[in-house]
Design a protein around this motif. Structure first.
Motif, PDB file in Angstrom:
ATOM      1  N   LYS A 167       0.845  -1.190   0.000  1.00  0.00           N
ATOM      2  CA  LYS A 167       0.000   0.000   0.000  1.00  0.00           C
ATOM      3  C   LYS A 167       0.886   1.247   0.000  1.00  0.00           C
ATOM      4  CE  LYS A 167      -3.495  -2.386   2.778  1.00  0.00           C
ATOM      5  NZ  LYS A 167      -4.231  -2.394   4.066  1.00  0.00           N
ATOM      6  N   LEU A 198      -4.908   6.690   0.070  1.00  0.00           N
ATOM      7  CA  LEU A 198      -4.333   5.390   0.390  1.00  0.00           C
ATOM      8  C   LEU A 198      -4.683   4.426  -0.736  1.00  0.00           C
ATOM      9  CD1 LEU A 198      -2.859   3.512   2.396  1.00  0.00           C
ATOM     10  CD2 LEU A 198      -5.113   2.962   3.344  1.00  0.00           C
ATOM     11  N   ASP A 199      -3.647   3.960  -1.420  1.00  0.00           N
ATOM     12  CA  ASP A 199      -3.834   3.016  -2.523  1.00  0.00           C
ATOM     13  C   ASP A 199      -3.818   1.604  -1.951  1.00  0.00           C
ATOM     14  OD1 ASP A 199      -3.972   1.615  -4.827  1.00  0.00           O
ATOM     15  OD2 ASP A 199      -2.115   2.370  -5.708  1.00  0.00           O
ATOM     16  N   GLY A 200      -4.992   1.103  -1.585  1.00  0.00           N
ATOM     17  CA  GLY A 200      -5.112  -0.240  -1.029  1.00  0.00           C
ATOM     18  C   GLY A 200      -6.066  -1.053  -1.861  1.00  0.00           C
ATOM     19  N   LYS A 255      -6.517  -0.260   7.909  1.00  0.00           N
ATOM     20  CA  LYS A 255      -5.889  -0.580   6.637  1.00  0.00           C
ATOM     21  C   LYS A 255      -4.519   0.080   6.483  1.00  0.00           C
ATOM     22  CE  LYS A 255     -10.309  -1.160   4.306  1.00  0.00           C
ATOM     23  NZ  LYS A 255     -10.152  -2.629   4.166  1.00  0.00           N
ATOM     24  N   GLN A 257      -0.549   0.810   7.515  1.00  0.00           N
ATOM     25  CA  GLN A 257       0.536  -0.155   7.626  1.00  0.00           C
ATOM     26  C   GLN A 257       0.585  -0.803   9.007  1.00  0.00           C
ATOM     27  OE1 GLN A 257       4.362   1.540   7.250  1.00  0.00           O
ATOM     28  NE2 GLN A 257       5.422  -0.406   6.948  1.00  0.00           N
TER      29      GLN A 257
END
Length: 873
Positions: A167, A198-200, A255, A257
């Motif tokens: 992520k 947030l690129d999750g 979500k 880290q």
């Protein structure tokens, strides 16, 4: 300016000829960098073209420069250097070279030389800048309206770095042009004044701070869409989370880290914006314009000081180069005249860097070279008298703007006709008008026969209400006499604010200074006014002198002046009254309307002498006339030029720094959607300033707008005086045409506030409904391709059956996992740029090997020198 102005070719070609490449080959620098410099130059020159409008971006990777695909424009690696070339439809060029914060010094030197080589090859770019990450100039960021995204590391990072994060979180800043910076996913990085992404996968989360503006939230969503389209192939959902939405914030924090942070930071304390206050607002220190002429590279000897603010345009000569420093927070500008030598043009940025270091500025400061005729708005705003040169040999005609008025000046009628077109239509038809005089901290109403009569020791409040097609528009003027006390001036302003509140903030407040009355004000008081001087007001039996001038087209202003011959001026008509005589003195430069109005005023000032007066022409005065004035003395015979001229409008967003000082941020290429109901913005046309206030601001915040205008004018590098500028206070929903006319389009629903933000979120939900995130993401092409060992695919001799662009398709599942450290299912969960990074680390990069050959085959002409450097990695 033609491209041959500096003695170069026209630049109309698609591929640089081999002779030019040989020239750059001989200029490749020291022996240790010859190979890399030669390779990089040939990579760039292969794709160089200035015969059509386009934007080309190169990135330095190792010893080669790679041309970036169009869908990846705006994504910059922090460890790399880039060159950006923008060619416009008129064939003017804007050239930039950009350094990442983690880029190496030898790469910066190489890109510096390469950018100058491109500048020579295209026959000098009209705008040429050096940029550094986090300190970009508007000349650079305006090429990326969808935003700039910083990507951590370098494209060819090690495998361990590639595996570090699945992520990635971006912190979004910027108002007009958003910039997304990489950050480690953590709740500690959440800023209540900003938005984060947030690129999750399979979702991209947009978290918006509680104190972030709605416009910045919209920009964050815009960047998230760009990441979705470019890095996730459009297959992902975008989820927007507001900081005050506790139900969505809790799962969002999990979500991040490792899930180490489980609660939000204290947004009520951290990063809280200071309230707007009229007390203690300070402009940024050290922001002053300094101009130097450039003769060489030595700072103390070859860069002599020319002037500091106020700067004038005549200081710039066409045969020289000049350095303009506006401050450490602005670019260092180098202006080059169209007749300057080639050497002056080529060495300009190096000299700017030397001068910037001498001033003690940061080495990350932007450097910008401008050719004559292509100056930016920020550069021109540093000069107090800048005028666009439409025709070089044409003498500009005098003009007069609505507020640049004086008793001792007359206006060109043709110019006044042009200015009269700017008058808002609501002033064309007279409405109901009321006039009050400020007295004892209150308002004393004046009768109809007292309207238009002023005393320069008092302050007045005038209101006008116009009705057109059912719409009611209110305008409030507060007139400040030149000899009025500060207490009365503040009282007039506060009373005007109170009236605005009574009108439900549906009015425009205009500050009018004595002697600077705009055309709108003159129309309200029937185009005529009389101003008495409190120091020389006397009974009718004493000596009196009045000056009659046409301050606007058919707008007359009568001012009582000291009865002395020194008060005369050739540009006006005068009425001289004494107990025994009456004279009408006509200056030789006075107009017929002024002379006729002087006769009319005589009937008001002294009716008994309306038909018994003597007309005296300038230069033909009798001795009796001078005897009444106490003898002949020198007086003004020339017309004073107007100080300020109207310019292209600027829009600036107002905010308060942590220290409590006033900050003004330029909104370039502004539109109505750039202002929202939570903002205070400043519209500046140089001779006139509008302070626009959103509807959500309360009474206490609105009281500070007068101080905001004063702070802004005081911080102006052009050195304007507050008394020379017409100041207007505008509320949302009550904008006059003189304000809205500067926008491309204006509508009652065109603001960029909460309504626009809710609309963007609604459209986002509709887009999410059309995207199936459960679709098969793994590319199954490898099932139909022959498999080869990893060593064969990474060797220099590649078999004919191997598809160069997708070597990974020729690996079995076991070999793929061993090479990349991930299964195919896990691999395709990463964004596209991270997938490419992992392939480079595994030596499966599609751009390594024979990728250059495919590019060269697509060219119509291949320079012979390039055939000697084609090789396999």
């Amino acid at each position: 300016m033609s491209r041959s102005s500096f003695g170069h070719s026209s630049g109309q070609y698609s591929v640089i000829p081999s002779s030019s490449i040989e020239k750059f080959r001989r200029q490749s620098g020291t022996s240790s960098r010859v190979s890399s410099a030669k390779n990089a130059r040939m990579d760039v020159l292969t794709h160089l073209s200035v015969n059509r409008a386009s934007m080309t971006i190169w990135r330095l990777q190792g010893t080669r420069c790679h041309c970036i695909e169009a869908n990846h424009h705006g994504f910059f690696h922090e460890g790399c250097c880039y060159i950006v070339l923008k060619v416009f439809k008129d064939r003017t060029a804007s050239l930039h070279y950009w350094f990442g914060s983690d880029s190496q010094e030898d790469e910066r030197e190489l890109m510096h030389g390469l950018a100058h080589d491109i500048d020579v090859a295209i026959d000098r770019a009209e705008i040429f800048t050096r940029e550094f990450q986090g300190h970009e100039s508007h000349c650079f960021i305006k090429h990326f309206p969808e935003g700039i995204v910083y990507i951590e590391g370098r494209p060819r990072a090690s495998i361990s770095v590639c595996r570090e994060y699945l992520k990635r979180m971006y912190v979004v800043s910027g108002r007009k042009y958003p910039i997304a910076s990489c950050a480690e996913p953590s709740a500690k990085a959440l800023d209540p004044t900003k938005s984060v992404i947030l690129d999750g996968f399979p979702r991209i989360y947009v978290w918006t701070g509680e104190q972030s503006s709605y416009i910045s939230r919209i920009k964050a969503i815009q960047v998230a869409k760009r990441i979705r389209n470019c890095e996730r192939n459009g297959i992902t959902h975008i989820v927007v989370i507001d900081a005050n939405d506790s139900e969505r914030c809790k799962p969002f924090l999990k979500k991040l880290q490792n899930g180490r942070d489980t609660e939000l930071p204290n947004v009520s304390i951290t990063g809280k914006m200071a309230p707007i206050s009229i007390q203690g607002t300070e402009t940024r220190e050290g922001e002053t314009a300094i101009l130097h002429r450039v003769n060489g590279d030595r700072v103390l000897y070859d860069m002599p000081f020319i002037a500091k603010k106020p700067l004038r345009q005549r200081f710039l000569t066409q045969t020289e180069s000049y350095l303009l420093g506006i401050g450490a927070h602005h670019p260092m500008y180098v202006w080059v005249g169209h007749a300057a030598s080639v050497v002056e043009v080529g060495n300009s940025l190096s000299r700017a860097k030397t001068f910037s270091e001498y001033l003690g500025n940061s080495d990350r400061q932007s450097l910008c070279r401008l050719l004559e005729g292509y100056e930016t708005m920020e550069f021109k705003s540093a000069f107090c008298d800048w005028r666009e040169k439409v025709a070089r040999n044409r003498k500009p005609s005098r003009s007069c703007s609505p507020n640049t008025l004086a008793v001792h000046s007359r206006c060109d009628l043709q110019s006044l006709d042009k200015e009269s077109q700017l008058v808002p239509p609501e002033y064309d038809k007279m409405g109901s008008t009321e006039v009050w005089k400020v007295k004892n901290c209150g308002l004393q109403p004046l009768s109809w026969d007292e309207q238009g009569i002023f005393v320069n020791s008092d302050c007045y409040v005038i209101t006008q209400t116009c009705r057109s097609s059912g719409d009611v528009r209110n305008t409030i003027f507060y007139w400040q006499g030149s000899k009025s006390e500060r207490q009365d001036q503040d009282t007039a302003y506060n009373l005007a604010l109170s009236m605005d509140y009574a009108f439900d903030y549906k009015s425009v407040i205009i500050r009018v200074l004595d002697g600077k009355e705009p055309l709108e004000f003159m129309n309200v008081i029937h185009n005529t006014m009389i101003v008495y001087d409190k120091d020389i007001m006397a009974p009718p039996s004493d000596l009196q002198l009045y000056a009659v001038t046409e301050c606007q087209t058919e707008c007359m202003r009568v001012l009582q002046v000291k009865p002395s011959s020194t008060s005369l001026t050739s540009s006006a008509a005068f009425v001289l009254l004494s107990p025994a005589d009456c004279f009408l003195w006509y200056g030789e430069k006075s107009g017929g309307i002024e002379r006729e109005y002087a006769k009319h005023m005589l009937g008001y000032l002294c009716p008994e002498k309306q038909f018994s007066y003597s007309i005296v022409m300038e230069g033909k005065e009798q001795a009796s006339f001078w005897d009444v004035l106490g003898g002949k003395q020198d007086y003004a015979t020339t017309v004073e030029k107007n100080k300020l001229k109207k310019r292209a409008p600027r829009l600036l967003h107002y905010s308060v720094s942590v220290s409590g000082s006033s900050l003004f941020e330029d909104i370039h290429e502004f539109e109505q959607e750039d202002i929202s109901d939570e903002d205070i913005v400043v519209m500046d046309t140089f001779d006139e300033v509008f302070v626009w206030c959103g509807r959500t601001k309360d009474v206490d915040q609105r009281k500070g707008v007068a101080q905001i205008a004063k702070d802004y004018i005081a911080s102006d590098v052009a050195g304007r005086d507050d008394i020379d500028v017409l100041v207007n206070f505008v509320s949302q929903g009550a904008e006059p045409r003189s304000f809205t006319m500067h926008f491309k389009a204006w509508s009652t629903e065109g603001y960029g506030g909460k309504a626009a933000y809710d609309l963007v979120r609604k459209r986002l939900r509709q887009e999410n409904a059309k995207i199936n995130v459960d679709v098969e993401l793994v590319d199954r092409t490898y099932e139909t391709k022959p498999h080869y060992p990893y060593k064969v695919l990474t060797s220099k001799l590649v078999s004919e059956g191997i598809k160069i662009d997708h070597k990974q398709h020729h690996l079995s599942n076991e070999d793929f996992e061993e090479a990349t450290g991930r299964t195919r299912e896990q691999f395709y969960l990463y964004p596209v740029w991270k997938q490419e990074q992992m392939l480079r680390s595994a030596r499966l990069d599609p751009k390594i090997g024979l990728v250059g050959m495919s590019q060269f085959h697509s060219l119509s002409v291949i320079p012979p020198l390039h055939l000697n450097v084609l090789r396999l990695s």
